[in-house]
Design a protein around this motif. Structure first.
Motif, PDB file in Angstrom:
ATOM      1  N   HIS A  24       0.843  -1.208   0.000  1.00 46.96           N
ATOM      2  CA  HIS A  24       0.000   0.000   0.000  1.00 46.96           C
ATOM      3  C   HIS A  24       0.868   1.244   0.000  1.00 46.96           C
ATOM      4  O   HIS A  24       1.272   1.747   1.028  1.00 46.96           O
ATOM      5  CB  HIS A  24      -0.922   0.030   1.222  1.00 46.96           C
ATOM      6  N   THR A  25       1.141   1.737  -1.188  1.00 37.79           N
ATOM      7  CA  THR A  25       1.985   2.920  -1.259  1.00 37.79           C
ATOM      8  C   THR A  25       1.141   4.188  -1.348  1.00 37.79           C
ATOM      9  O   THR A  25       1.657   5.283  -1.411  1.00 37.79           O
ATOM     10  CB  THR A  25       2.939   2.837  -2.457  1.00 37.79           C
ATOM     11  N   SER A  26      -0.169   4.012  -1.373  1.00 40.08           N
ATOM     12  CA  SER A  26      -1.051   5.177  -1.272  1.00 40.08           C
ATOM     13  C   SER A  26      -2.314   4.758  -0.533  1.00 40.08           C
ATOM     14  O   SER A  26      -2.509   3.579  -0.253  1.00 40.08           O
ATOM     15  CB  SER A  26      -1.388   5.707  -2.656  1.00 40.08           C
ATOM     16  N   LEU A  27      -3.143   5.733  -0.240  1.00 43.89           N
ATOM     17  CA  LEU A  27      -4.347   5.448   0.536  1.00 43.89           C
ATOM     18  C   LEU A  27      -5.311   4.551  -0.218  1.00 43.89           C
ATOM     19  O   LEU A  27      -5.456   4.661  -1.431  1.00 43.89           O
ATOM     20  CB  LEU A  27      -5.074   6.755   0.865  1.00 43.89           C
ATOM     21  N   GLY A 100      -4.674   4.806   6.609  1.00 42.67           N
ATOM     22  CA  GLY A 100      -3.980   5.935   7.236  1.00 42.67           C
ATOM     23  C   GLY A 100      -3.858   5.880   8.749  1.00 42.67           C
ATOM     24  O   GLY A 100      -3.582   6.909   9.372  1.00 42.67           O
ATOM     25  N   LYS A 101      -4.017   4.693   9.331  1.00 38.81           N
ATOM     26  CA  LYS A 101      -3.925   4.586  10.791  1.00 38.81           C
ATOM     27  C   LYS A 101      -2.493   4.843  11.284  1.00 38.81           C
ATOM     28  O   LYS A 101      -2.292   5.597  12.226  1.00 38.81           O
ATOM     29  CB  LYS A 101      -4.376   3.192  11.251  1.00 38.81           C
ATOM     30  N   THR A 102      -1.535   4.189  10.646  1.00 39.23           N
ATOM     31  CA  THR A 102      -0.149   4.303  11.105  1.00 39.23           C
ATOM     32  C   THR A 102       0.327   5.751  11.029  1.00 39.23           C
ATOM     33  O   THR A 102       0.923   6.272  11.973  1.00 39.23           O
ATOM     34  CB  THR A 102       0.776   3.416  10.234  1.00 39.23           C
TER      35      THR A 102
END
Ligand code: ADP
Length: 432
Positions: A24-27, A100-102
């Motif tokens: 996952h390099t983007s949302l 986007g949690k991290t």
């Protein structure tokens, strides 16, 4: 029939999670709304549409923008104001991997740190060494313009002497080592921790030892310490654990996009054995223009055999197989995404949770089944289903070579209440 059943092996949750992080390099896109349950339902619900509204330190805002983030993700819109509130609020947040949690808790930890104080103030625990490193990388990137803040890794192999005092303000590690550093070795004073993050709670509780260690760490922390817990999924067991670790929580949930079979043309092909299935597959391939296809096999052995046969026929094939490391798998998926190969042969275990949006054709060389030999409807849906808004039309072909596989197909038809039509591979005009 006896076979080594790849998809029957208990899935390695940590490896899957790591794979998701790497690819996952983007949302991940979502149209669903965030559900918020506030601890104090009378306080106004506060969400932000920009990072400026959060009044971050200049160094951190620069860090955020340098990562290419323009605005908060769906979950960040609500989670960030809660995490940065004064007085601090506890939070349990659940959303699928890639939302986007991290990035959210990395920013929260960096914001809370007082760089003038040379002791550990934020503690983050992850289920594995590799996941801890991955999260650490995010913190390092985001804190790039804030070099006074230092990060230490509490992971195996990182040996420190008893009684020395750690000066790094943020520590990220696995539960066992963190527990050692807090209790046995007394390198960290748990009473001085003001933010505690427990990441990947669903993966964490899959190991009983981790669950106990996490709770023991949590009990050493002061009452006023902010507790944050994140999870990609939320079964009852995760929920029970979350409630033990996070007192008086706010709760944020983001449902994953529902998958549907509505935009998929589904067929089956009748064959007598795997060689005939291979011939049918080649016929299909010759007859239609396929952008990219994913082919699912039940065992590693079949996947390997099929990839070799297809290669002999001149196809450029990528193979995802169970014995590969997570990094190797991530590299294969990345190449396939870039279109370097047109066909990806895989077993289910290797590719669960992987979205390759441009794939228009899915071939079930073997139908998905559970350990009792019944149809695995959830996996079927996940292999070929599309999420409403982003899905293009697709084609799914199921290869049938026995009474048993026909039986599974019928179970799938019943479950989804959709007829799957027979395809005659000598006459393929209808599918184009
Ligand atoms: P999760 O922890 O939920 O799996 P991550 O925080 O790792 O999600 O984010 C997934 C991907 O999206 C990462 O590549 C990350 O850099 C990126 N990302 C996170 N937040 C944003 C944002 N606000 N804008 C753009 N990209 C983001």
């Amino acid at each position: 029939v006896l076979f080594t059943c790849d998809s029957c092996i208990v899935e390695d949750k940590a490896a899957q999670s790591l794979l998701n992080k790497i690819i996952h390099t983007s949302l991940v896109n979502t149209t669903n709304q965030v559900e918020v349950l506030q601890r104090d339902p009378n306080s106004p619900l506060y969400s932000v549409k920009t990072f400026e509204e959060l009044r971050l330190k200049e160094e951190l805002l620069k860090g955020v923008y340098s990562m290419g983030f323009n605005r908060p993700s769906k979950i960040q819109e609500n989670a960030l104001p809660m995490m940065l509130a004064e007085p601090p609020q506890n939070l349990i947040a659940q959303s699928q991997s890639g939302t986007g949690k991290t990035a959210a808790f990395a920013l929260a930890m960096l914001s809370h740190v007082n760089p003038a104080k040379k002791w550990t103030q934020c503690l983050c625990i992850s289920p594995t060494y590799e996941l801890a490193l991955q999260t650490g990388k995010v913190i390092e990137q985001m804190g790039k313009y804030y070099p006074e803040v230092k990060l230490a890794y509490a992971i195996r192999g990182n040996k420190l002497d008893r009684g020395m005092k750690l000066q790094e303000q943020i520590v990220i590690g696995t539960p066992g080592t963190v527990l050692d550093w807090c209790s046995k070795l007394k390198i960290i004073d748990p009473k001085k921790i003001s933010v505690f993050v427990l990441d990947e709670a669903d993966v964490m509780i899959a190991t009983q030892g981790h669950q106990d260690q996490s709770i023991r760490i949590q009990r050493m922390l002061p009452k006023e310490c902010q507790m944050l817990l994140f999870s990609a999924t939320f079964e009852d067991s995760v929920w029970k654990f979350a409630e033990r670790v996070v007192p008086d929580p706010n709760i944020i949930k983001l449902k994953r996009e529902e998958e549907t079979l509505d935009t998929i043309k589904q067929y089956y092909v009748l064959c007598s054995d795997k060689e005939e299935k291979f011939t049918a597959l080649c016929n299909i391939y010759g007859a239609i223009t396929i952008a990219q296809a994913m082919i699912f096999c039940h065992t590693r052995k079949t996947a390997g055999w099929l990839a070799a046969e297809l290669t002999k026929e001149g196809h450029v094939v990528a193979l995802l197989s169970g014995e590969m490391t997570v990094e190797q798998r991530a590299a294969v998926i990345e190449r396939f995404r870039e279109g370097k190969e047109k066909v990806l042969v895989t077993t289910n275990v290797c590719s669960r949770g992987i979205d390759v949006e441009q794939v228009s054709v899915v071939i079930n060389f073997d139908l998905p089944m559970d350990k009792d030999g019944n149809a695995d409807n959830e996996t079927y849906l996940h292999r070929i289903g599309r999420t409403g808004r982003f899905g293009k039309r697709g084609l799914a072909v199921n290869m049938i070579d026995s009474k048993h596989s026909m039986n599974i197909l019928n179970q799938i038809e019943d479950h989804f209440n959709k007829k799957i039509n027979k395809l005659d591979t000598d006459d393929l005009d209808e599918i184009e």
